[in-house]
Enzyme design. Structure first.
Site, PDB file in Angstrom:
ATOM      1  N   ALA A  73       0.843  -1.210   0.000  1.00  0.00           N
ATOM      2  CA  ALA A  73       0.000   0.000   0.000  1.00  0.00           C
ATOM      3  C   ALA A  73       0.869   1.247   0.000  1.00  0.00           C
ATOM      4  CB  ALA A  73      -0.922   0.009   1.217  1.00  0.00           C
ATOM      5  N   ASP A  74       0.310   2.300  -0.550  1.00  0.00           N
ATOM      6  CA  ASP A  74       0.964   3.609  -0.482  1.00  0.00           C
ATOM      7  C   ASP A  74      -0.121   4.673  -0.346  1.00  0.00           C
ATOM      8  OD1 ASP A  74       3.468   5.166  -0.598  1.00  0.00           O
ATOM      9  OD2 ASP A  74       2.509   6.098  -2.330  1.00  0.00           O
ATOM     10  N   THR A  75       0.132   5.644   0.525  1.00  0.00           N
ATOM     11  CA  THR A  75      -0.824   6.726   0.783  1.00  0.00           C
ATOM     12  C   THR A  75      -0.190   8.059   0.424  1.00  0.00           C
ATOM     13  OG1 THR A  75      -1.836   5.469   2.590  1.00  0.00           O
ATOM     14  CG2 THR A  75      -2.265   7.843   2.544  1.00  0.00           C
TER      15      THR A  75
END
Length: 197
Positions: A73-75
């Site tokens: 995941a990346d935010t």
């Protein structure tokens, strides 16, 4: 809620916040962090960029842990089509938060799932966040807590950064760093998770 799984799950993230959210599933998983350099990614849209970073992390771990199901995941925080990365200095943190004060921005989290057979699935969740019109003194007081420095956009909604937020539209957990509700639906659809009845 309890789920069951026949998969060997790996969360490709060092984020304690993502770990806590994934623990809600009550299924076993390992944490393996990737060694990738996120700044090596380029994308012609913010959607493509955040997806490519999530994939980069997941692929890096998948190479080392074959036959596992990898969750990467990346935010990112996006204001006026500009990505506000994790600040590296007090000055940059103040600059980020001054831009956000009194304004609306988007928090986007891309999730990449790499299945045991190597199949890849991705999705992006977006949440709209409106900041209060906070004073420069309030911003400085928050920056001096040290909280902004490991967080996209320079704030944490689950920490004292919550005092800067007026309201959100969308998934709160997405702003924390993992859209767990959408992830669960995706994993149920792919039969990576099963309900216990």
């Amino acid at each position: 809620m309890n789920f069951t799984t026949n998969e060997q799950l790996i969360l490709a993230s060092a984020s304690p916040r993502r770990k806590e959210l994934l623990q809600m599933l009550n299924v076993p998983f390992e944490i393996v962090t990737s060694d990738v350099v996120e700044t090596s990614v380029t994308g012609d849209t913010v959607h493509k960029y955040v997806t490519e970073v999530a994939l980069l992390k997941a692929r890096d771990v998948a190479k080392k842990w074959p036959n596992h199901c990898i969750i990467g995941a990346d935010t990112i925080v996006v204001f006026n089509d500009q990505i506000l990365h994790k600040p590296v200095s007090e000055e940059e943190a103040v600059e980020h938060l001054t831009k956000l004060a009194g304004n609306r921005h988007e928090v986007m989290t891309a999730v990449a799932l790499i299945l045991a057979d190597g199949t890849e699935h991705t999705f992006v969740e977006a949440t709209s966040v409106l900041f209060k019109d906070v004073s420069p003194q309030m911003i400085m007081a928050y920056v001096q807590t040290g909280d902004p420095f490991d967080k996209a956009g320079g704030y944490g909604i689950q920490t004292s950064g919550a005092m800067l937020v007026d309201r959100i539209e969308g998934d709160y957990n997405n702003v924390v760093g993992l859209p767990i509700a959408t992830l669960v639906q995706k994993m149920l659809t792919l039969q990576l998770l099963k309900l216990p009845f």
